[in-house]
Design an enzyme around this catalytic site. Structure first.
Site, PDB file in Angstrom:
ATOM      1  N   LYS A   7      21.182 -25.625   0.415  1.00 28.93           N
ATOM      2  CA  LYS A   7      20.821 -24.394  -0.293  1.00 28.93           C
ATOM      3  C   LYS A   7      19.867 -24.669  -1.457  1.00 28.93           C
ATOM      4  CE  LYS A   7      23.109 -21.502   2.286  1.00 28.93           C
ATOM      5  NZ  LYS A   7      22.407 -20.487   3.094  1.00 28.93           N
ATOM      6  N   TYR A  56      26.335 -28.573   1.937  1.00 33.37           N
ATOM      7  CA  TYR A  56      25.918 -27.162   1.835  1.00 33.37           C
ATOM      8  C   TYR A  56      25.034 -26.948   0.589  1.00 33.37           C
ATOM      9  CZ  TYR A  56      26.617 -22.041   1.663  1.00 33.37           C
ATOM     10  OH  TYR A  56      26.437 -20.675   1.620  1.00 33.37           O
TER      11      TYR A  56
HETATM   12  P1  NAP Z   1      28.977 -15.724   8.609  1.00 33.20           P
HETATM   13  O1  NAP Z   1      29.802 -14.481   8.537  1.00 33.20           O
HETATM   14  O2  NAP Z   1      29.640 -16.992   9.005  1.00 33.20           O
HETATM   15  O3  NAP Z   1      27.721 -15.446   9.579  1.00 33.20           O
HETATM   16  C1  NAP Z   1      26.813 -16.465   9.877  1.00 33.20           C
HETATM   17  C2  NAP Z   1      25.765 -15.960  10.840  1.00 33.20           C
HETATM   18  O4  NAP Z   1      24.844 -17.037  11.127  1.00 33.20           O
HETATM   19  C3  NAP Z   1      26.326 -15.486  12.170  1.00 33.20           C
HETATM   20  O5  NAP Z   1      25.607 -14.357  12.613  1.00 33.20           O
HETATM   21  C4  NAP Z   1      26.070 -16.671  13.096  1.00 33.20           C
HETATM   22  O6  NAP Z   1      25.982 -16.238  14.447  1.00 33.20           O
HETATM   23  C5  NAP Z   1      24.722 -17.158  12.543  1.00 33.20           C
HETATM   24  N1  NAP Z   1      24.409 -18.550  12.884  1.00 33.20           N
HETATM   25  C6  NAP Z   1      25.100 -19.673  12.550  1.00 33.20           C
HETATM   26  N2  NAP Z   1      24.514 -20.748  13.085  1.00 33.20           N
HETATM   27  C7  NAP Z   1      23.424 -20.308  13.773  1.00 33.20           C
HETATM   28  C8  NAP Z   1      22.416 -20.955  14.546  1.00 33.20           C
HETATM   29  N3  NAP Z   1      22.399 -22.289  14.733  1.00 33.20           N
HETATM   30  N4  NAP Z   1      21.443 -20.195  15.105  1.00 33.20           N
HETATM   31  C9  NAP Z   1      21.446 -18.843  14.940  1.00 33.20           C
HETATM   32  N5  NAP Z   1      22.362 -18.186  14.200  1.00 33.20           N
HETATM   33  C10 NAP Z   1      23.346 -18.922  13.635  1.00 33.20           C
HETATM   34  O7  NAP Z   1      28.271 -16.022   7.209  1.00 33.20           O
HETATM   35  P2  NAP Z   1      27.909 -15.065   5.957  1.00 33.20           P
HETATM   36  O8  NAP Z   1      28.981 -15.204   4.959  1.00 33.20           O
HETATM   37  O9  NAP Z   1      27.490 -13.731   6.427  1.00 33.20           O
HETATM   38  O10 NAP Z   1      26.656 -15.869   5.377  1.00 33.20           O
HETATM   39  C11 NAP Z   1      25.313 -15.528   5.652  1.00 33.20           C
HETATM   40  C12 NAP Z   1      24.408 -16.392   4.786  1.00 33.20           C
HETATM   41  O11 NAP Z   1      24.725 -16.191   3.412  1.00 33.20           O
HETATM   42  C13 NAP Z   1      24.567 -17.897   5.037  1.00 33.20           C
HETATM   43  O12 NAP Z   1      23.316 -18.537   4.936  1.00 33.20           O
HETATM   44  C14 NAP Z   1      25.481 -18.336   3.919  1.00 33.20           C
HETATM   45  O13 NAP Z   1      25.320 -19.694   3.610  1.00 33.20           O
HETATM   46  C15 NAP Z   1      24.993 -17.436   2.790  1.00 33.20           C
HETATM   47  N6  NAP Z   1      25.961 -17.268   1.715  1.00 33.20           N
HETATM   48  C16 NAP Z   1      27.184 -16.716   1.963  1.00 33.20           C
HETATM   49  C17 NAP Z   1      28.078 -16.562   0.900  1.00 33.20           C
HETATM   50  C18 NAP Z   1      29.446 -15.958   1.087  1.00 33.20           C
HETATM   51  O14 NAP Z   1      30.228 -15.966   0.112  1.00 33.20           O
HETATM   52  N7  NAP Z   1      29.770 -15.417   2.242  1.00 33.20           N
HETATM   53  C19 NAP Z   1      27.727 -16.992  -0.390  1.00 33.20           C
HETATM   54  C20 NAP Z   1      26.467 -17.551  -0.591  1.00 33.20           C
HETATM   55  C21 NAP Z   1      25.584 -17.678   0.461  1.00 33.20           C
HETATM   56  P3  NAP Z   1      26.302 -17.199  15.714  1.00 33.20           P
HETATM   57  O15 NAP Z   1      27.484 -18.039  15.333  1.00 33.20           O
HETATM   58  O16 NAP Z   1      26.548 -16.248  16.846  1.00 33.20           O
HETATM   59  O17 NAP Z   1      25.066 -17.996  15.936  1.00 33.20           O
END
Ligand code: NAP
Length: 256
Positions: free
Chosen positions: A168, A164
């Site tokens: 990133k 990851y």
């Molecule tokens: P999440 O709740 O798991 O949501 C992930 C989203 O990505 C879902 O809408 C999922 O929909 C979509 N997705 C995953 N694989 C996909 C694919 N192959 N094609 C199209 N869509 C896809 O994650 P989140 O926490 O909101 O995170 C969003 C972003 O922020 C990510 O890039 C994550 O790495 C980053 N981030 C999150 C955090 C945190 O603490 N939450 C911290 C730093 C960075 P489907 O499964 O329906 O495709």
């Protein structure tokens, strides 16, 4: 007491169109809602079409305009079709937010080829594919805003997240290079690096882990999806036109 969501910044994006990947839940959903609140038409991208409809319905019920585009960001044909759909329906594409992301956390000796490849394919290749497809449209318009969601794990390492973190950190290098290529064409490319945000991705970590994390965050609270969304809205606005190639951390001071 739940951690509070931030105030909403006021930006006028009327007449603009946006595409947000991973918009079916979590941070992507909050970004889609925030861009729509500011007047942009928003194409919501993810694989699960039914979940996407919930985001589209939430935008519509708040008076906005949205479109669900089922698409797998790892597949070139699927990505190109999604961009073609938006430009055919709406005539332009002003803002792209590459937010779709996954984790497959495990320590290196136990990390399979699939653990590594799946994370790179979704987080890094997905960002590359959408940025390339959108750039062709934006260059013709001589206007664009590309915002890539990285992570504090891409700035400094994190045990159990070598795949990851690599994806990133890769997004940051990609963002900086593409920003240089497009700066003279009125297209900005920036990254946002969230810290610990409460979403489905982090829900598996449990309350005890979250309480411990809260103690180590200078702001003494976990982030909410809206904290990230408001930063994205700013970078998407005309007010941010002289900001490109940057990484904005949204982490309550974690990386200071
Ligand atoms: P999440 O709740 O798991 O949501 C992930 C989203 O990505 C879902 O809408 C999922 O929909 C979509 N997705 C995953 N694989 C996909 C694919 N192959 N094609 C199209 N869509 C896809 O994650 P989140 O926490 O909101 O995170 C969003 C972003 O922020 C990510 O890039 C994550 O790495 C980053 N981030 C999150 C955090 C945190 O603490 N939450 C911290 C730093 C960075 P489907 O499964 O329906 O495709």
């Amino acid at each position: 007491m739940p951690d509070p969501a931030p105030a909403q910044i006021s930006v006028d994006l009327s007449g603009q169109t946006a595409l947000v990947t991973g918009a079916s839940r979590g941070i992507g959903r909050a970004i889609a809602l925030a861009l729509a609140r500011c007047g942009a038409k928003v194409a919501c991208v993810a694989r699960d079409a039914a979940k996407l409809q919930e985001t589209v319905a939430a935008i519509a019920s708040a008076g906005g305009t949205a479109l669900a585009v089922a698409c797998d960001v790892t597949k070139r044909e699927s990505v190109d079709e999604a961009v073609t759909k938006v430009t055919t329906d709406w005539g332009r594409l002003d803002i792209v937010v590459n937010n779709a992301g996954i984790t497959r956390d495990t320590l290196l000796p136990r990390m399979s080829d699939e653990h590594f490849d799946d994370v790179i394919a979704t987080n890094l290749r997905g960002t590359f594919l959408f940025t390339r497809a959108a750039t062709l449209v934006m260059m013709g318009q001589r206007y664009g805003r590309i915002i890539n969601i990285s992570s504090v794990s891409g700035i400094r390492g994190n045990k159990g997240q070598s795949n990851y973190s690599a994806s990133k950190a890769g997004i940051i290098g990609f963002t900086q290079s593409v920003a240089l290529e497009l700066a003279g064409r009125n297209i900005t490319v920036n990254a946002v690096a969230p810290g610990f945000i409460e979403t489905e991705m982090t829900s598996v970590l449990g309350d005890e882990f979250k309480d411990e994390a809260r103690k180590h965050i200078p702001a003494k609270r976990l982030g909410q999806p809206e904290d990230v969304a408001e930063c994205v809205v700013f970078l998407a606005s005309r007010a941010a036109s002289y900001i490109t190639g940057q990484v904005m951390t949204v982490d309550g001071g974690m990386t200071v």
